[in-house]
Design a protein around this motif. Structure first.
Motif, mmCIF file in Angstrom:
data_model
loop_
_atom_site.group_PDB
_atom_site.id
_atom_site.type_symbol
_atom_site.label_atom_id
_atom_site.label_comp_id
_atom_site.label_asym_id
_atom_site.label_seq_id
_atom_site.Cartn_x
_atom_site.Cartn_y
_atom_site.Cartn_z
ATOM 1 N N ARG A 263 0.832 -1.210 0.000
ATOM 2 C CA ARG A 263 0.000 0.000 0.000
ATOM 3 C C ARG A 263 0.864 1.257 0.000
ATOM 4 O O ARG A 263 0.564 2.238 -0.694
ATOM 5 C CB ARG A 263 -0.933 -0.004 1.209
ATOM 6 C CG ARG A 263 -2.096 -0.981 1.092
ATOM 7 C CD ARG A 263 -3.190 -0.664 2.101
ATOM 8 N NE ARG A 263 -2.719 -0.824 3.471
ATOM 9 C CZ ARG A 263 -2.794 -1.952 4.165
ATOM 10 N NH1 ARG A 263 -3.318 -3.041 3.603
ATOM 11 N NH2 ARG A 263 -2.362 -2.012 5.405
ATOM 12 N N PRO A 268 -0.509 7.474 -1.851
ATOM 13 C CA PRO A 268 -1.858 7.860 -1.420
ATOM 14 C C PRO A 268 -2.855 7.842 -2.588
ATOM 15 O O PRO A 268 -2.512 8.084 -3.724
ATOM 16 C CB PRO A 268 -1.667 9.283 -0.882
ATOM 17 C CG PRO A 268 -0.463 9.787 -1.606
ATOM 18 C CD PRO A 268 0.442 8.599 -1.810
ATOM 19 N N THR A 270 -5.773 9.519 -4.472
ATOM 20 C CA THR A 270 -6.308 10.879 -4.627
ATOM 21 C C THR A 270 -7.562 10.839 -5.489
ATOM 22 O O THR A 270 -7.660 10.058 -6.444
ATOM 23 C CB THR A 270 -5.277 11.796 -5.284
ATOM 24 O OG1 THR A 270 -4.884 11.228 -6.545
ATOM 25 C CG2 THR A 270 -4.031 11.930 -4.392
#
Length: 275
Positions: A263, A268, A270
């Motif tokens: 991960r 991240p 978005t």
């Protein structure tokens, strides 16, 4: 499925002798003494399973002279083998000889028990440990529980079970053969071929069991894949902790850490512009 039945790691040799796809599935009934050196085999039963075709054949069974070892009341209650039935039974060496002949690999439910009593050399597969990988969500992984809850279709071997009952050696060997065939149906698609399945199964059988659920403590009955990481880490640090529990805790800790790294590597998430 690879997480539960991972491929072997390492470089394969250039020239590999092919492994027979026929497994001798075997079961023993004993005098019920707790230590292998104090126990005695009183019945052996087996069938052969060809993992390439699913064919179950060559049933064998024999009673065995316990050689003066006392049969415990608990064992006698389970298998119902009387002293009268054992009269004129052959000694272990003679009784065991046909079961070794032409057998490269053996399989048994809780193979460590049968292996310690029979002392047959060769490859051993443990259907209990394999069933934990193939059917992790079944309530219990005892043989008759698996027959009922997987469920297993015994109709094609039922003629060989006539006049027998659970905990007689041939009856249990037949159930175990059907179980191993069903395990192969589930796990074989993850493998390159039958030989790869046998090699992976052998490795799994030599390791501690990969348990499905905790059997004690604050998370008793909870799937180990859902137990918090801090508790899994605590389990691995406890002295005298059961080897199966420690092995399973380490397995899930490695899996979760690997997933966390994956991960992080993806970065991240978005939302698209205009969402």
């Amino acid at each position: 499925m690879d997480n539960f039945f991972p491929p072997l790691v390492g470089t394969l040799p250039l020239f590999v002798e092919p492994v027979s796809t026929v497994i001798r599935v075997i079961d023993t009934e004993t005098a019920g003494q707790p230590r292998p050196e104090d126990d005695a085999v009183i019945e052996i039963g087996s069938v052969d399973l060809d993992l390439a075709t699913g064919r179950i054949f060559n049933p064998m069974q024999t009673l065995v002279d316990p050689g003066g070892i006392e049969i415990s009341p608990h064992a006698r209650k389970i298998h119902r083998i009387s002293d009268e039935m054992l009269l004129n039974a052959p000694p272990f060496k003679d009784a065991a000889a046909p079961f070794i002949e032409a057998a490269e690999s053996f399989a048994a439910q809780r193979a460590s028990f049968d292996r310690s009593r029979l002392r047959f050399s060769g490859r051993w597969l443990c259907t209990y440990k394999l069933a934990l990988r193939a059917f992790p969500n079944v309530r219990s992984h005892g043989l008759q529980s698996l027959v009922k809850n997987v469920p297993l279709d015994l109709s094609h071997v039922s003629p060989l079970m006539k006049n027998l009952h659970p905990h007689r050696a041939l009856y249990d060997a037949l159930c175990t053969a059907v179980l191993l065939a069903r395990i192969a149906d589930v796990l074989m698609p993850a493998c390159y071929d039958v030989q790869d399945f046998i090699e992976r199964s052998s490795r799994v059988s030599d390791e501690p069991a990969l348990l499905a659920k905790l059997r004690f403590g604050k998370y008793k009955g909870i799937a180990l894949c859902d137990v918090p990481m801090d508790y899994l880490e605590w389990l691995t640090g406890q002295p005298n902790m059961d080897a199966d529990v420690v092995f399973t805790a380490h397995h899930h800790l490695r899996r979760r850490r690997r997933e966390m790294l994956e991960r992080m590597a993806r970065g991240p998430v978005t939302a698209p512009l205009g969402a």
